[in-house]
Design an enzyme around this catalytic site. Structure first.
Site, PDB file in Angstrom:
ATOM      1  N   LYS A  14       6.118   7.927   6.251  1.00 29.29           N
ATOM      2  CA  LYS A  14       5.998   8.037   7.701  1.00 29.29           C
ATOM      3  C   LYS A  14       5.454   6.724   8.266  1.00 29.29           C
ATOM      4  CE  LYS A  14       4.680  11.392  11.271  1.00 29.29           C
ATOM      5  NZ  LYS A  14       6.060  11.782  11.636  1.00 29.29           N
ATOM      6  N   ARG A  24      -0.285 -14.799  10.230  1.00 31.92           N
ATOM      7  CA  ARG A  24       1.064 -14.335   9.904  1.00 31.92           C
ATOM      8  C   ARG A  24       1.595 -14.955   8.616  1.00 31.92           C
ATOM      9  NH1 ARG A  24       6.497 -14.682  10.142  1.00 31.92           N
ATOM     10  NH2 ARG A  24       7.630 -12.936  11.106  1.00 31.92           N
ATOM     11  N   ARG A  70      -0.373  13.920   3.726  1.00 27.64           N
ATOM     12  CA  ARG A  70       0.815  13.068   3.873  1.00 27.64           C
ATOM     13  C   ARG A  70       0.416  11.646   4.247  1.00 27.64           C
ATOM     14  NH1 ARG A  70       5.584  14.821   7.886  1.00 27.64           N
ATOM     15  NH2 ARG A  70       3.957  14.346   9.411  1.00 27.64           N
TER      16      ARG A  70
END
Length: 284
Positions: A147, A99, A51
């Site tokens: 997830k 960023r 997963r």
């Protein structure tokens, strides 16, 4: 003091650091897995690894560690921290760079962090007394099947449940239950069938969910993959959740309506016993 793993090094938890420019910190650009440990062995580990790969692939995230290395890291942390029963938490982010919303995956080295938590999993209060659940709207993004570390709404949902005198919340979208804040949702009909929502982008493909359904099929317990409403859940014979850290958790109340006499039901307890027994046979 725990030893944790950060980008190739085993360090004391108070010395572990990650860059302030890590995209997991700045954008929630990360994925994770939680593997249970019982008797010092990992439960359902190959499925968790599979997963993790799926989550990375869905986000176009590089994978720079082999499955063998991941297993070795898990085992080393279990050994160093003396974990007999508990969990190993793994988080991988896209990496650190100044960023910017845009990114070049090939220029980023994924950040990999793992740590352990000692906690009872087999003999727990939840297994004995069950959980009280309340319903809340499901306001998460549309890819709940990945997830990711984007867990703010589930966290707020758990806090709302606590404020309402409950243990957790089931989320509802378009009139039907999607899943719990950190678990898959099941009901047991008055006829004894197990019902859970089918896989889709609206829910996480739970590892414990899949294993439980496999074991149920072998034992001949009927399983229906279909949507169900909170009203149907409140009128069910029993209800329960599945997750890596709870296994099979009995639900004894939904929005104040008691199920199975306000105590864990026999079907749920039987499934929990079966899951633990079968999983321990396959633990590594």
């Amino acid at each position: 003091m725990r030893t944790v793993y950060v980008n190739g090094a085993y360090v004391p938890e108070n010395e572990a650091t990650v860059s302030v420019f890590d995209r997991g910190f700045l954008f929630g650009d990360g994925i994770y897995e939680v593997a249970a440990v019982v008797g010092g062995k990992l439960i359902d580990f190959p499925a968790h690894t599979a997963r993790l790969h799926r989550s990375a692939n869905e986000l176009g995230m590089r994978f720079t560690v082999s499955d063998e290395e991941l297993l070795a890291i898990h085992r080393e942390l279990i050994s160093r921290n003396g974990v007999d029963e508990g969990v190993v938490y793994l988080q991988m982010t896209r990496g650190a760079i100044d960023r910017d919303f845009m990114f070049d995956t090939e220029k980023l080295t994924p950040t990999l962090v793992l740590f352990t938590q000692n906690r009872p999993l087999v003999d727990t209060g939840v297994a004995k007394a069950g959980m009280k659940i309340v319903s809340i709207p499901d306001l998460r993004w549309g890819r709940c099947d990945i997830k990711t570390v984007q867990l703010l709404y589930p966290s707020l949902g758990k806090m709302e449940a606590k404020s309402r005198g409950a243990d957790d919340a089931w989320m509802v979208r378009d009139g039907v239950v999607t899943e719990g804040t950190s678990n898959n949702a099941f009901i047991v009909t008055q006829e004894g069938a197990i019902v859970t929502r089918p896989l889709s982008p609206s829910i996480l493909p739970g590892i414990t969910r899949a294993a439980l359904m496999d074991y149920s099929a072998v034992s001949g317990t009927p399983v229906e993959e279909r949507e169900f409403t909170i009203e149907e859940a409140r009128n069910a014979a029993e209800a329960f959740i599945t997750s890596a850290s709870v296994f099979v958790g009995p639900v004894v109340s939904i929005d104040g309506v008691e199920l199975s006499g306000g105590k864990p039901g026999p079907v749920t307890l039987g499934l929990r016993k079966q899951y633990i027994e079968e999983s321990l046979k396959r633990a590594i």
